[in-house]
Design a protein around this motif. Sequence first.
Motif, PDB file in Angstrom:
ATOM      1  N   MET A   1       0.822  -1.202   0.000  1.00  0.00           N
ATOM      2  CA  MET A   1       0.000   0.000   0.000  1.00  0.00           C
ATOM      3  C   MET A   1       0.864   1.264   0.000  1.00  0.00           C
ATOM      4  O   MET A   1       0.613   2.200  -0.756  1.00  0.00           O
ATOM      5  N   TYR A   2       1.876   1.288   0.873  1.00  0.00           N
ATOM      6  CA  TYR A   2       2.754   2.457   0.926  1.00  0.00           C
ATOM      7  C   TYR A   2       3.565   2.596  -0.362  1.00  0.00           C
ATOM      8  O   TYR A   2       3.897   3.705  -0.777  1.00  0.00           O
ATOM      9  N   ARG A   3       3.884   1.480  -0.968  1.00  0.00           N
ATOM     10  CA  ARG A   3       4.624   1.526  -2.218  1.00  0.00           C
ATOM     11  C   ARG A   3       3.742   2.022  -3.361  1.00  0.00           C
ATOM     12  O   ARG A   3       4.180   2.811  -4.192  1.00  0.00           O
ATOM     13  N   ARG A   4       2.500   1.578  -3.381  1.00  0.00           N
ATOM     14  CA  ARG A   4       1.607   1.950  -4.483  1.00  0.00           C
ATOM     15  C   ARG A   4       1.038   3.359  -4.330  1.00  0.00           C
ATOM     16  O   ARG A   4       0.764   4.030  -5.321  1.00  0.00           O
ATOM     17  N   VAL A   5       0.823   3.789  -3.083  1.00  0.00           N
ATOM     18  CA  VAL A   5       0.210   5.104  -2.845  1.00  0.00           C
ATOM     19  C   VAL A   5       1.087   5.879  -1.864  1.00  0.00           C
ATOM     20  O   VAL A   5       0.774   5.975  -0.670  1.00  0.00           O
ATOM     21  N   PRO A   6       2.199   6.444  -2.318  1.00  0.00           N
ATOM     22  CA  PRO A   6       3.078   7.188  -1.407  1.00  0.00           C
ATOM     23  C   PRO A   6       2.320   8.308  -0.687  1.00  0.00           C
ATOM     24  O   PRO A   6       1.529   9.028  -1.291  1.00  0.00           O
TER      25      PRO A   6
ATOM     26  N   VAL B   1       0.208   7.715   1.834  1.00  0.00           N
ATOM     27  CA  VAL B   1      -0.980   7.186   2.488  1.00  0.00           C
ATOM     28  C   VAL B   1      -0.723   7.023   3.984  1.00  0.00           C
ATOM     29  O   VAL B   1       0.421   6.841   4.413  1.00  0.00           O
ATOM     30  N   VAL B   2      -1.782   7.123   4.793  1.00  0.00           N
ATOM     31  CA  VAL B   2      -1.691   6.911   6.241  1.00  0.00           C
ATOM     32  C   VAL B   2      -2.585   5.725   6.599  1.00  0.00           C
ATOM     33  O   VAL B   2      -3.772   5.713   6.262  1.00  0.00           O
ATOM     34  N   THR B   3      -2.022   4.726   7.246  1.00  0.00           N
ATOM     35  CA  THR B   3      -2.809   3.585   7.705  1.00  0.00           C
ATOM     36  C   THR B   3      -2.749   3.526   9.225  1.00  0.00           C
ATOM     37  O   THR B   3      -1.670   3.607   9.818  1.00  0.00           O
ATOM     38  N   ILE B   4      -3.908   3.400   9.850  1.00  0.00           N
ATOM     39  CA  ILE B   4      -4.016   3.429  11.310  1.00  0.00           C
ATOM     40  C   ILE B   4      -4.794   2.204  11.767  1.00  0.00           C
ATOM     41  O   ILE B   4      -5.890   1.939  11.269  1.00  0.00           O
TER      42      ILE B   4
ATOM     43  N   ALA C   1       5.412  -2.162  12.921  1.00  0.00           N
ATOM     44  CA  ALA C   1       6.727  -2.550  12.412  1.00  0.00           C
ATOM     45  C   ALA C   1       6.620  -2.865  10.920  1.00  0.00           C
ATOM     46  O   ALA C   1       5.577  -3.322  10.447  1.00  0.00           O
ATOM     47  N   PRO C   2       7.686  -2.626  10.149  1.00  0.00           N
ATOM     48  CA  PRO C   2       7.649  -2.914   8.713  1.00  0.00           C
ATOM     49  C   PRO C   2       7.380  -4.391   8.448  1.00  0.00           C
ATOM     50  O   PRO C   2       7.773  -5.267   9.228  1.00  0.00           O
ATOM     51  N   THR C   3       6.749  -4.657   7.326  1.00  0.00           N
ATOM     52  CA  THR C   3       6.432  -6.045   6.983  1.00  0.00           C
ATOM     53  C   THR C   3       7.692  -6.873   6.741  1.00  0.00           C
ATOM     54  O   THR C   3       7.709  -8.075   7.009  1.00  0.00           O
ATOM     55  N   ASP C   4       8.754  -6.223   6.249  1.00  0.00           N
ATOM     56  CA  ASP C   4       9.983  -6.996   6.007  1.00  0.00           C
ATOM     57  C   ASP C   4      10.732  -7.304   7.294  1.00  0.00           C
ATOM     58  O   ASP C   4      11.763  -7.976   7.277  1.00  0.00           O
ATOM     59  N   HIS C   5      10.205  -6.782   8.433  1.00  0.00           N
ATOM     60  CA  HIS C   5      10.756  -7.133   9.739  1.00  0.00           C
ATOM     61  C   HIS C   5       9.758  -7.981  10.532  1.00  0.00           C
ATOM     62  O   HIS C   5       9.874  -8.113  11.756  1.00  0.00           O
ATOM     63  N   GLY C   6       8.770  -8.514   9.843  1.00  0.00           N
ATOM     64  CA  GLY C   6       7.795  -9.371  10.505  1.00  0.00           C
ATOM     65  C   GLY C   6       6.615  -8.650  11.101  1.00  0.00           C
ATOM     66  O   GLY C   6       5.785  -9.275  11.787  1.00  0.00           O
ATOM     67  N   GLY C   7       6.507  -7.350  10.880  1.00  0.00           N
ATOM     68  CA  GLY C   7       5.390  -6.587  11.427  1.00  0.00           C
ATOM     69  C   GLY C   7       4.195  -6.568  10.488  1.00  0.00           C
ATOM     70  O   GLY C   7       4.227  -7.129   9.385  1.00  0.00           O
ATOM     71  N   LEU C   8       3.140  -5.884  10.934  1.00  0.00           N
ATOM     72  CA  LEU C   8       1.927  -5.760  10.117  1.00  0.00           C
ATOM     73  C   LEU C   8       1.994  -4.588   9.156  1.00  0.00           C
ATOM     74  O   LEU C   8       1.203  -4.503   8.219  1.00  0.00           O
ATOM     75  N   GLY C   9       2.900  -3.624   9.406  1.00  0.00           N
ATOM     76  CA  GLY C   9       3.139  -2.570   8.442  1.00  0.00           C
ATOM     77  C   GLY C   9       2.234  -1.361   8.526  1.00  0.00           C
ATOM     78  O   GLY C   9       2.255  -0.509   7.629  1.00  0.00           O
ATOM     79  N   PHE C  10       1.425  -1.249   9.582  1.00  0.00           N
ATOM     80  CA  PHE C  10       0.587  -0.049   9.717  1.00  0.00           C
ATOM     81  C   PHE C  10       1.450   1.157  10.071  1.00  0.00           C
ATOM     82  O   PHE C  10       2.524   1.026  10.659  1.00  0.00           O
ATOM     83  N   GLY C  11       0.958   2.344   9.736  1.00  0.00           N
ATOM     84  CA  GLY C  11       1.691   3.553  10.062  1.00  0.00           C
ATOM     85  C   GLY C  11       1.550   3.943  11.522  1.00  0.00           C
ATOM     86  O   GLY C  11       2.501   4.387  12.154  1.00  0.00           O
ATOM     87  N   LEU C  12       0.341   3.778  12.071  1.00  0.00           N
ATOM     88  CA  LEU C  12       0.050   4.168  13.447  1.00  0.00           C
ATOM     89  C   LEU C  12      -0.873   3.141  14.088  1.00  0.00           C
ATOM     90  O   LEU C  12      -1.642   2.458  13.404  1.00  0.00           O
TER      91      LEU C  12
END
Length: 280
Positions: free
Chosen positions: A1-6, A8-11, A23-34
Amino acid sequence: MYRRVPGVVTIAEESTAWGGVTAPTDHGGLGFGLKWNMGWMHDSLQYMSKDPVHRKYHHHEMTFSMVYAYSENYILPISHDEVVHGKRALVSKMPGDWWQRRANHRAFLGYMWAHPGKQLLFMGQEFAQGGEFSEEHGPEWWLLDEDHCAAGDHRGVQDLVRDLNRIYRATPALWQCDTRPEGFRWVVVDAADDNVYAFLRHDAAGAPLLAVSNFSPVVREGYRLDVPVDVTAWCEVLNTDAARYGGSGVTNPGPLKPEDGHLRLTLPPLATVWLTPYPG
């Protein structure tokens, strides 16, 4: 999502202790912003709902959030779930008469805007709507009308929120190091009998903002605070007790000069004040 829509805010409105929500998805997190800081919300509303004489027994409820503040990227929500369904609007949760409830409301907003994390209010809280929000009728904007007997009371809170946003945006210390421990330092953390909290926020260059909250209904004169020795003078940039917000007008005319690293302030009743280095 962040890659496709620079941009964007996800909460995530997440209420469990699941780790790595932001936490970032490439570190095992869910990747939400907040992530919603539900613990901060419940603890702070619990504290603020108490009569000031009883708040000293709940002092830790306002400090505990800093134990885990950097485990996620947090948003500070006053959730719709907590101000509807008979739970009362934010200003109506506060103890005391109408003046004291508004003063508590303003002091809490000043504390909230200075606390690490992003701020989220719900319908009508920006002008102290006393009734619960109704999706059928919307916010009670008529409270701000000139012909309403208490319009000034509500406009004062609205003006405060406007100034909080304006000063916040112009003060990097309040947001630049939001997710870094070096951006925060307690100044007064254990003054339970006084109902006082004070802390410093710093920007990336170390420039400070001092936030002091007095959640008691008494004026505290000559209150001593330990401040950075490299700041030779301070000035008040926000005071939730200012007369234009509906407060009693107890202020600290500047410049305020520390002595041996100690700054003495007059703390207004049920109020939060912000101070920054004097520009002169």
